[in-house]
Structures are given as structure tokens and as C-alpha cells.
Design an enzyme around this catalytic site. Structure first.
Site, short mmCIF file in Angstrom:
data_model
loop_
_atom_site.label_atom_id
_atom_site.label_comp_id
_atom_site.label_asym_id
_atom_site.label_seq_id
_atom_site.Cartn_x
_atom_site.Cartn_y
_atom_site.Cartn_z
N LYS A 100 14.99 53.69 26.55
CA LYS A 100 15.88 54.11 27.64
C LYS A 100 15.04 54.80 28.73
O LYS A 100 14.25 55.68 28.43
CB LYS A 100 16.93 55.09 27.09
CG LYS A 100 18.12 55.30 27.99
CD LYS A 100 19.29 55.91 27.22
CE LYS A 100 20.55 55.94 28.03
NZ LYS A 100 21.72 56.40 27.24
N GLU B 274 36.12 58.45 19.43
CA GLU B 274 37.15 59.44 19.78
C GLU B 274 38.30 59.45 18.77
O GLU B 274 38.85 60.50 18.46
CB GLU B 274 37.70 59.15 21.17
CG GLU B 274 36.77 59.55 22.31
CD GLU B 274 35.68 58.54 22.58
OE1 GLU B 274 35.67 57.47 21.93
OE2 GLU B 274 34.81 58.79 23.43
N ARG C 84 42.02 56.60 24.20
CA ARG C 84 41.72 55.77 23.03
C ARG C 84 42.24 56.38 21.75
O ARG C 84 42.44 55.71 20.75
CB ARG C 84 40.20 55.57 22.94
CG ARG C 84 39.74 54.85 21.71
CD ARG C 84 38.40 54.24 21.85
NE ARG C 84 38.40 53.13 22.78
CZ ARG C 84 37.28 52.53 23.15
NH1 ARG C 84 36.12 52.97 22.69
NH2 ARG C 84 37.31 51.52 23.97
C1 LIG Z 1 35.08 55.43 24.74
C2 LIG Z 1 33.93 56.03 25.50
N1 LIG Z 1 33.46 57.24 25.16
C3 LIG Z 1 32.44 57.80 25.82
C4 LIG Z 1 31.86 57.14 26.89
C5 LIG Z 1 30.75 57.80 27.70
N2 LIG Z 1 29.51 57.06 27.59
C6 LIG Z 1 29.10 56.24 28.54
S1 LIG Z 1 27.66 55.51 28.18
C7 LIG Z 1 27.54 56.39 26.72
C8 LIG Z 1 26.35 56.21 25.84
C9 LIG Z 1 26.26 54.77 25.42
O1 LIG Z 1 25.19 54.63 24.54
P1 LIG Z 1 24.70 53.15 24.24
O2 LIG Z 1 25.84 52.29 23.94
O3 LIG Z 1 23.65 53.27 23.21
O4 LIG Z 1 24.10 52.64 25.62
P2 LIG Z 1 22.77 53.16 26.35
O5 LIG Z 1 23.22 54.09 27.43
O6 LIG Z 1 21.90 53.80 25.32
O7 LIG Z 1 22.13 51.91 26.90
C10 LIG Z 1 28.65 57.17 26.55
C11 LIG Z 1 28.89 58.06 25.38
C12 LIG Z 1 32.39 55.87 27.22
N3 LIG Z 1 31.89 55.18 28.27
N4 LIG Z 1 33.39 55.34 26.53
MG LIG Z 2 21.66 53.48 23.27
#
Ligand SMILES: Cc1ncc(C[n+]2csc(CCOP(=O)(O)OP(=O)(O)O)c2C)c(N)n1
Ligand SMILES: [Mg+2]
Ligand SMILES: CC(=O)[C@@H](O)[C@H](O)COP(=O)(O)O
Length: 594
Positions: free
Chosen positions: A242, A328, A356
Site C-alpha cells: 500500500k 459492522e 449495513r
Molecule cells: C462497509 C464499510 N466499512 C468501512 C469502510 C471504510 N473503508 C474504506 S477503505 C477501507 C479499508 C479497505 O481495506 P482493503 O479492502 O484491504 O483495501 P486497501 O485500502 O488496503 O487497498 C475501509 C475500512 C467502507 N468503505 N465500507
Molecule cells: Mg488492504
């Protein structure tokens, strides 16, 4: 012409010699750093998927093949490669490029919802549709992060996809070891286990390819071509970094510059640091303080410890803060378990993501009248993240939960008081909602009547209008009151603090006015205004109720202040709406000439 210009469309990209890909990847990274440090946006996630997105668009034929990005915050490279590089100066601005896939922008974009853990379900549906419509040659590829993979929906979909041998979906797991913070739990341990260990995905019917170096386009293309040729459900496990290629992001321990505002390109630090505290930071410090006096207090986050302000409590009491992953629904029901066990959990979550877990709030917490406190950050219009991020549904949703009490602090002082009241209330669930904003000055009450703060009363004027703002809209309501007084109307501004259910004394106060006006940063349908109208009707109060709020619609991305003004929720908009109701009765000489 740069290689980036040459690769402005998937078909051109596929024609590019492979030995030009490293240069193209470097140009894309430089482009992302240059643009996103100026506009703000999801820098870390997109820097991590440059090679992966190149390989996806070279191996598959979008939009005939469906490439679905989970959460969608990592789709900037996909946008660049589908002809939208020129739009990045307008990223996340009103009328500009969305920060997520957008069906209006391109046929290459499918999913606009930025809520995580949905991609595999869309993919399952798309694969079924292609099969039923005789288009089985169209491939379906879902790209899901290791964080999003901790969401329950993803496993509901994997259960279906793994068994569907005749409708192969290619699942690309983008494993950078992080959500915001490093991902934890059994799945994270499994993804990090040696390749020879038993594989979760093969047990569910998938072929497994990986782990693949997510920054080696040749290896990525080889794996994706093999996945395409297998004609069966397959997981391609890709290891990425990342923030790859941008030292300030790679070195950022908090979240690899997951989502940034305008930052200094050289350091990744905010271009204009300081300023008033955010509502989030006031909450975080208040909770940490309360935890000192309340041993029963614990906190739960769904993978957003820092963004929801829980870090101060986590530092002071690490054993009393639980990060359950992007989950959630599990967060809420595990909080119900914590409460059944005698504790008082605070579930800190963005308002939009609580959607959700509505059933869990209604049936796992509400039905048992458990003392769980929900702190809903980003409640109301959030701004740059657009329609699936505006926290505009919580008031309507929580209004139907029997026994749920909802507070909306108007300022930092009220936030501290209301949080204390909430965590000390044991008769059932409570919720507090906070905006994505910095706090203003505290707004004092002139008096408090049956738990309702009177913020303003026009001196020497008849009681024409009762304004009932929800939370921070109190300042706009006070501004509207001044304007209305200049037009000859007598105005009372009353803040119930606990906005749902309606305070028993509020209909009686409304009865003494010619018009009652509710003002809320949430949808008009089913929110506080609707509840006030019902409460007045039930009490036999004939004062008309005007419910001002957000339209019952999906609102675009744009500055929070502009979107609130467009909805008529700034001082002049509120005054205009009220005056329009009185236009036929305000004597002409009283009409404001200034
Ligand atoms: C249901 C929900 N909860 C929380 C979020 C906030 N959120 C956005 S991106 C993220 C992290 C995502 O991690 P990952 O899927 O590993 O993607 P990366 O950013 O590491 O590429 C979160 C928690 C969201 N978008 N949707
Ligand atoms: Mg990730
Ligand atoms: C994609 C996502 O859901 C989050 O990264 C969100 O963009 C963060 O929003 P804030 O910037 O308001 O914390």
C-alpha cells in the site's frame, strides 16, 4: 507522447510492448502523486494497484469482461486506463470526477457504492446473468482487498461462487496486509501463511493461484491468463504494498496515506496543518476521559480505529478497544454480547456504514434493550466521497428502533455532556451523531425547559416561528432567526439535544407558535421533522410543522457547505423556506429591505 498518453484506452494498452510497462507504471505513479497531493483522495490504495490494474486491463477485455472493484477507492488507475486521466484535476469536486467508479463516467465502471465487501456478490450475480443470457464468454473478475475480505458478505458470496463451476468468477485478492491499519484476525494470519499450508479457498471449491508479486506485471499477467484459461472459480492471491513507490506513504504507519487532503508532495503532510479540532478528535478525548471513570466502558470499531477517534482510548486502555475488521454487523452484535456480559460498549462507526448493521441494531441490541452507545461519525453530508458516504439515513433508520434514544450535539461542550449521559444510560441503546467538520464555538442556552435548551427568543415579538435544529445546524438556525426577525417575525430556537424520540414537551412549545420548523442534516422522510409532525398530531397540536432536511435522493460529491446550502439548510435557505410560509401574512413594511 508519453507512454501514459499512448495507453489511454485498454485496447492501446494491450498493444503496448511489455518492456514499456515499467515506464508506464512509473508515469502513472508520478501522475497519481502529482494529482492526488493537490486534490486529496485515496493515494495509498491506488499506488498499490498500478501493476495489478495494468495487468487486469491487458489480460481482460473491459467492458465486455466485467472488472468489479470492491469499495472502489482503488479505481483511479482503472480510470486513467479507461481514458479519464484528464479529469483528475477535478477529482471529488462538485461536477468533477468521482473518487469511485461511476456508471455515468464510463461503461468500464460498474459499482459506485463505496461500502466494502460487496464486489464478490456483484460478481456472482453478473456471472449468473452472463450465463443465463448466453454470454458465458464474458469473464467476471472481482478485485477485493484483504480488509474488505473480512466483511461477512464476502464469505456469503464465496460460498456461492466456489460451488458454481459453470459460472467461473475470478477473485483477485489484493493483499497489502492492511485495511487502514494492518489487518488482524484469523484471515490475516491465513493470508500470511506459507503457500504450502492448507488453503481456505480450495476448501470452498476454488482453484488457488499465488501468492503473486503484485508489482511484477509479467508474473501478474501470467497468473491472470492462467486464471482465465481455467474456466472454474479461482482465487488469484496478489501481494502488494500500500503506497508503493511513494516513501511518505510506504512509511506512514497509521494508514499508508489511505485517504489524504491536500498535502505537501515531498512529505505527504497536510499543506495547511492545525486549525480547529474536528468533532472526531473531541469525541476521542472525551471517551478516553470517560473510560477513566467508567470501568464498564469498552469500544468497538470496524477497522476504523483512527478515523472514528478511538485511538486515544486504545492507547490508554488497549484491552478495552476491539477492532473486528470491516464487519459492522459483527461489530454491533458482538457489542450486544459485551453488553449482555455487563459492559457498556461504544460502537464508533461512520453513520453510512451503520446502514449495513440495521437488523443487528434493531433486533440484537434494540429487542434486548441493551445499553450500547453508537457514535456515528460523518453523520449528515460528508462531501467528497459522494452518495454512498453521506451519512443521511441514520435519523430515519434509528427512529424506527423501539427504545433507541438519539442525541445530536450542537457543539463540543454538548458532545462531552451528551456522551456522558449516553454512557451512563443503561435503559437501552443510545446514539450520538457527529458531522465531518471542525467544531465551532459553543452555543449557550438562554434557558432549559423540560430538557429542551432555548437558544434564542425574539425579544418583544409574538411567537411566530419555532425553529428546532438538529445538532450543529443550530448555528444556521440562529442565523435564520436573525434574518426572520428583520422581516418582522418572532422566532424561538429550541435544541432538544436528544432529538429522537421527540421530547414530550416539544409539541406543547410548538402549540404556542404559528409554525414549527425542524431542521436536520438527514433525509426529510422519516427523520426528526416527520417525528415532530406525528408527535404534534398525536398531542392534538394544530401548529403546522415544516420539515427541512435533505432530499430523499442520492446526493453527489461536493463540498459539505455547498451541498447543505443547495438543500436549503444554511441560514439564508432556512429563512427563505420559513418566510415563504409567511409571505402572505408578513406586512409589506416589515419585509426585509436589506
Ligand atoms: C462497509 C464499510 N466499512 C468501512 C469502510 C471504510 N473503508 C474504506 S477503505 C477501507 C479499508 C479497505 O481495506 P482493503 O479492502 O484491504 O483495501 P486497501 O485500502 O488496503 O487497498 C475501509 C475500512 C467502507 N468503505 N465500507
Ligand atoms: Mg488492504
Ligand atoms: C473509501 C472509504 O470508505 C474511506 O476511505 C473514506 O473515504 C474515508 O472517509 P474520510 O476521509 O471521511 O475518513
Amino acid at each position: 507522447m508519453t507512454t501514459l498518453d499512448a495507453a489511454g484506452a485498454p485496447e492501446a494498452l494491450r498493444a503496448l510492448d511489455a518492456d514499456r510497462l515499467p515506464l508506464l507504471a512509473a508515469e502513472i505513479r508520478a501522475f497519481l502523486i502529482d494529482k492526488i497531493t493537490r486534490t486529496g483522495g485515496h493515494l495509498g490504495p491506488n499506488l498499490g494497484v498500478v501493476e495489478l490494474t495494468l495487468a487486469l486491463h491487458r489480460v481482460f477485455d473491459s467492458p465486455r469482461d466485467a472488472i468489479v472493484f470492491d469499495t472502489g477507492h482503488q479505481a483511479y488507475v482503472h480510470k486513467i486506463l479507461s481514458g479519464r486521466a484528464k479529469g483528475f484535476d477535478t477529482l471529488r469536486q462538485a461536477g468533477g470526477l468521482s473518487g469511485y467508479p461511476s456508471r455515468a463516467e464510463s461503461d468500464h465502471d460498474l459499482v459506485e457504492n463505496s461500502h466494502a465487501s460487496t464486489a464478490l456478490s456483484y460478481a456472482d450475480g453478473l456471472a449468473k446473468a452472463f450465463c443465463l443470457c448466453g454470454q458465458s464468454d464474458r469473464r467476471v473478475i472481482a478485485v477485493i482487498g484483504d480488509g474488505a475480505l473480512t466483511g461477512g458478505m464476502a464469505w456469503e458470496a464465496l460460498n456461492n461462487i466456489g460451488a458454481a463451476k459453470d459460472r467461473p468468477v475470478i477473485v483477485v485478492v489484493n493483499d497489502n496486509g492492511r485495511s487502514y491499519a494492518p489487518t488482524t484476525g484469523g484471515l490475516a494470519e491465513h493470508l500470511a501463511s506459507p503457500p504450502g499450508d492448507p488453503n481456505l479457498f480450495t476448501a470452498l471449491g476454488f482453484a488457488y493461484l499465488g501468492p503473486v508479486d503484485g508489482h511484477d506485471t509479467a508474473r501478474l499477467e501470467e497468473a491472470l491468463r492462467l486464471a482465465r484459461a481455467l474456466h472454474r472459480p479461482v482465487v488469484v492471491h496478489v501481494k502488494t504494498v500500500k503506497g508503493k513507490g511513494y516513501p511518505p506513504a510506504e512509511a506512514d504507519e497509521a494508514d499508508c496515506l489511505h485517504a489524504v487532503g491536500v498535502v505537501e508532495p515531498a512529505t505527504g503532510r497536510p499543506a495547511s496543518p492545525g486549525g480547529p479540532p474536528s468533532w472526531t478528535s473531541v469525541f476521542g478525548q472525551a471517551l478516553r476521559q470517560l473510560a477513566e471513570d467508567h470501568d464498564e466502558l469498552v469500544a468497538v470499531t470496524a477497522s476504523m480505529l483512527h478515523p472514528t477517534g478511538l485511538n486515544p482510548m486504545a492507547v490508554a486502555h488497549p484491552d478495552r478497544v476491539f477492532d473486528v475488521g470491516i464487519a459492522e454487523q459483527h461489530a454491533v452484535t458482538s457489542a450486544a454480547g459485551l453488553a449482555m456480559g455487563g459492559l457498556h460498549p461504544v460502537v464508533a462507526v461512520y453513520a453510512t456504514f451503520l446502514n449495513r448493521a440495521f437488523d443487528q441494531v434493531l433486533m440484537d441490541v434494540g429487542l434486548h434493550r441493551l445499553p450500547v452507545t453508537f457514535v456515528l461519525d460523518r453523520a449528515g453530508i460528508t462531501g467528497p466521497d459522494g452518495p454512498s458516504h453521506h451519512g443521511m439515513w441514520d435519523l430515519a433508520a434509528l427512529s424506527v428502533v423501539p427504545g433507541m434514544r438519539v442525541a445530536a450535539p450542537r457543539d463540543a461542550g454538548q458532545l462531552r455532556r451528551l456522551l456522558a449521559e449516553a454512557v451512563e444510560f443503561t435503559g437501552g441503546p443510545t446514539a450520538l451523531r457527529l458531522p465531518k467538520a471542525t467544531v465551532g464555538d459553543d452555543i449557550p442556552a438562554l434557558a432549559t425547559v423540560d430538557g429542551i435548551d432555548i437558544l434564542r427568543r425574539s425579544p418583544g415579538q409574538p411567537l411566530d416561528v419555532l425553529l428546532v435544529p438538529t445538532g450543529p445546524l443550530a448555528s444556521a438556525a440562529l442565523g435564520a432567526a436573525e434574518e426572520l426577525e428583520r422581516q418582522g417575525l418572532g422566532v424561538t430556537v429550541a435544541d432538544p439535544r436528544w432529538v429522537l424520540p421527540i421530547k414530550p414537551a416539544l409539541p406543547g412549545i410548538a402549540a404556542r407558535h404559528r409554525l414549527a420548523v425542524s431542521v436536520e442534516d438527514g433525509i426529510r422522510t422519516g427523520g426528526v421533522g416527520s417525528a415532530l409532525a406525528l408527535a404534534c398530531a398525536d398531542a392534538g397540536v394544530t401548529t403546522p410543522v415544516l420539515a427541512l432536511g435533505l432530499p430523499h435522493a442520492y446526493l453527489p460529491h461536493g463540498p459539505r457547505s455547498a451541498l447543505l446550502a443547495e438543500a436549503g439548510l444554511d441560514a439564508s435557505g432556512i429563512a427563505r423556506s420559513v418566510a415563504a410560509r409567511f409571505s402572505h401574512t408578513i406586512p409589506a413594511e416589515h419585509r426585509s429591505s436589506r
